[in-house]
Motif scaffolding. Structure first.
Motif, PDB file in Angstrom:
ATOM      1  N   SER A 137       0.844  -1.192   0.000  1.00  0.00           N
ATOM      2  CA  SER A 137       0.000   0.000   0.000  1.00  0.00           C
ATOM      3  C   SER A 137       0.879   1.242   0.000  1.00  0.00           C
ATOM      4  O   SER A 137       2.071   1.187   0.251  1.00  0.00           O
ATOM      5  N   LYS A 138       0.259   2.374  -0.238  1.00  0.00           N
ATOM      6  CA  LYS A 138       1.005   3.618  -0.335  1.00  0.00           C
ATOM      7  C   LYS A 138       0.425   4.650   0.624  1.00  0.00           C
ATOM      8  O   LYS A 138      -0.771   4.670   0.901  1.00  0.00           O
ATOM      9  N   GLY A 139       1.297   5.536   1.113  1.00  0.00           N
ATOM     10  CA  GLY A 139       0.883   6.714   1.852  1.00  0.00           C
ATOM     11  C   GLY A 139       0.081   6.413   3.098  1.00  0.00           C
ATOM     12  O   GLY A 139       0.433   5.566   3.916  1.00  0.00           O
ATOM     13  N   VAL A 140      -1.053   7.162   3.206  1.00  0.00           N
ATOM     14  CA  VAL A 140      -1.867   7.102   4.413  1.00  0.00           C
ATOM     15  C   VAL A 140      -2.465   5.713   4.602  1.00  0.00           C
ATOM     16  O   VAL A 140      -2.637   5.245   5.723  1.00  0.00           O
ATOM     17  N   THR A 141      -2.769   5.035   3.523  1.00  0.00           N
ATOM     18  CA  THR A 141      -3.365   3.703   3.620  1.00  0.00           C
ATOM     19  C   THR A 141      -2.453   2.746   4.361  1.00  0.00           C
ATOM     20  O   THR A 141      -2.904   1.938   5.190  1.00  0.00           O
ATOM     21  N   GLN A 142      -1.164   2.842   4.096  1.00  0.00           N
ATOM     22  CA  GLN A 142      -0.225   1.940   4.753  1.00  0.00           C
ATOM     23  C   GLN A 142      -0.158   2.228   6.258  1.00  0.00           C
ATOM     24  O   GLN A 142      -0.131   1.308   7.072  1.00  0.00           O
ATOM     25  N   PHE A 143      -0.152   3.522   6.624  1.00  0.00           N
ATOM     26  CA  PHE A 143      -0.137   3.865   8.048  1.00  0.00           C
ATOM     27  C   PHE A 143      -1.448   3.448   8.716  1.00  0.00           C
ATOM     28  O   PHE A 143      -1.458   3.030   9.870  1.00  0.00           O
ATOM     29  N   TYR A 144      -2.557   3.569   7.989  1.00  0.00           N
ATOM     30  CA  TYR A 144      -3.844   3.145   8.544  1.00  0.00           C
ATOM     31  C   TYR A 144      -3.842   1.636   8.799  1.00  0.00           C
ATOM     32  O   TYR A 144      -4.331   1.173   9.825  1.00  0.00           O
ATOM     33  N   GLN A 145      -3.289   0.884   7.885  1.00  0.00           N
ATOM     34  CA  GLN A 145      -3.221  -0.566   8.075  1.00  0.00           C
ATOM     35  C   GLN A 145      -2.269  -0.944   9.213  1.00  0.00           C
ATOM     36  O   GLN A 145      -2.474  -1.955   9.894  1.00  0.00           O
ATOM     37  N   ALA A 146      -1.243  -0.107   9.418  1.00  0.00           N
ATOM     38  CA  ALA A 146      -0.256  -0.419  10.463  1.00  0.00           C
ATOM     39  C   ALA A 146      -0.628   0.151  11.828  1.00  0.00           C
ATOM     40  O   ALA A 146       0.050  -0.143  12.817  1.00  0.00           O
ATOM     41  N   SER A 147      -1.690   0.960  11.922  1.00  0.00           N
ATOM     42  CA  SER A 147      -2.050   1.600  13.189  1.00  0.00           C
ATOM     43  C   SER A 147      -2.328   0.596  14.307  1.00  0.00           C
ATOM     44  O   SER A 147      -1.895   0.820  15.449  1.00  0.00           O
ATOM     45  N   PRO A 148      -3.046  -0.514  14.065  1.00  0.00           N
ATOM     46  CA  PRO A 148      -3.208  -1.483  15.173  1.00  0.00           C
ATOM     47  C   PRO A 148      -1.883  -2.042  15.664  1.00  0.00           C
ATOM     48  O   PRO A 148      -1.709  -2.278  16.872  1.00  0.00           O
ATOM     49  N   ARG A 149      -0.939  -2.238  14.759  1.00  0.00           N
ATOM     50  CA  ARG A 149       0.363  -2.753  15.152  1.00  0.00           C
ATOM     51  C   ARG A 149       1.130  -1.705  15.973  1.00  0.00           C
ATOM     52  O   ARG A 149       1.855  -2.051  16.910  1.00  0.00           O
TER      53      ARG A 149
END
Length: 366
Positions: free
Chosen positions: A93-105
């Motif tokens: 993923s790119k940009g904000v989407t990647q950070f959104y996916q990684a937020s639980p981690r």
């Protein structure tokens, strides 16, 4: 351990297949740093967990062995969890989407860091914590003695009031008897005063004064016996109620009790130390905050590095390898597909008697 073996060990800690990392020299340093951070975080977790559990088993047989064993298991658990958190991030993923996916981690990494940081803070501020515990134990002992005394006074109010009344009467009567004795002496020796006749000898006035003195002395003796009996009863009841055994703790006893305090008491002391209003406590509170933030940054470092870095050759290789494997599993007709189907031997590709394979129609249409 040679440099090559150490580097390979840290690559294993990073959670990415070593075969893929070795293929791309530009990725060596990145995964070396990620793996080393994960390893040392697990090492801190092992030390932290072992130190925390030492106070749980303190005084029990094999307390050191139990704390070391738990520290090893805790460090391995954190190592495995950190390794999974980092390796589960895919650079697809790119940009904000990647950070959104990684937020639980990231949230999980912060929680792990806070859990690791607390026992380390307890060890760093050990002297201040012991002093705070001394103050608490002394205040608790004073409060306990006061509660026992108040309860005792309520329970034996009648006896205590009688002792107080008898003692007050005894003191006044003793002074009055002493004064009368001096007057009797003056009367016998013929000293002229406002209360004596001035006649020398043992006359009627002297006899009257002597009778009064004897009556008051008899009352004094009676009061003394009653006071002794009541005080003996009260002292005996103090022993029964446990008041005599609850004495103020000495410095040596306070030091020993503070050194044997459990994890909950030490954790309370650190919280009380950081929430006080004096300058020393405010300074300690800032230090505790910075230590926690440092552990959080250390725990989140591999995750942030992987998020901020661009997709490297190893990420592309892993993504394409997974895509090829999935495609061959879904379509066994592709080159190498039958080999993968036999290798993975999933139930979807098995021929079940009486059941039609779901890909058979797809192959016929092709």
């Amino acid at each position: 351990m040679s440099d090559g073996r150490l580097q390979r060990f840290f690559w294993i800690c990073a959670g990415t297949p070593v075969e893929i990392i070795e293929k791309y020299p530009t990725e060596h340093a990145k995964y070396l740093g990620i793996g080393a951070t994960i390893f040392f975080t697990a090492l801190f977790a092992a030390l932290s967990g072992g130190y925390a559990l030492y106070f749980v088993f303190a005084g029990a047989p094999f307390d050191w062995f139990a704390s070391i064993l738990f520290g090893i298991f805790w460090g391995l658990a954190i190592f495995n969890l950190d390794r999974y958190i980092v390796s589960s991030i895919k650079k697809t993923s790119k940009g904000v989407t990647q950070f959104y996916q990684a937020s639980p981690r990231l949230v999980l990494a912060v929680l792990i860091a806070i859990v690791i940081a607390r026992p380390l803070e307890l060890k760093i501020f050990d002297k201040e914590i012991r002093e705070k515990l001394r103050e608490r134990y002394l205040a608790d002992q004073q409060a306990q003695i006061k509660r026992l005394q108040e309860s005792f006074k309520t329970k034996y109010a009648l006896e205590l009031s009688m002792i107080s009344r008898y003692r007050s009467e005894y003191d006044e009567l003793d002074k009055d008897t002493g004064r009368l004795r001096e007057e009797l002496k003056a009367e016998v020796f013929g000293d002229k005063t406002s209360t004596t006749s001035g006649v020398v000898g043992y006359g009627s006035y002297a006899k009257n004064k002597e009778a009064v003195v004897q009556a008051k002395q008899a009352r004094l003796d009676y009061l003394a016996r009653e006071l002794a009996s009541l005080e003996e009863f009260v002292n005996r009841q103090k022993g029964v109620e446990g008041i005599n055994s609850n004495l103020m703790l000495s410095d040596a006893m306070l030091d020993q009790k503070a050194s044997e305090a459990g994890f909950a008491d030490r954790n309370w002391a650190l919280g009380a130390l950081t929430h006080s209003t004096d300058d020393v406590s405010r300074s300690s509170a800032h230090a505790v905050t910075f230590i926690t933030l440092l552990i959080i940054a250390f725990e989140c470092a591999p995750l942030i590095v992987k998020l901020l870095s661009d997709a490297g050759p190893s990420d592309v290789d892993i993504r394409e390898s997974e895509a090829r494997i999935i495609a061959r599993l879904v379509n066994p007709a592709l080159p190498g597909g039958s080999h993968l189907a036999r290798r993975y031997n999933t139930p979807s590709f098995r021929s079940v008697p009486g059941r039609r394979n779901r890909f058979s129609g797809y192959r016929r249409r092709r």
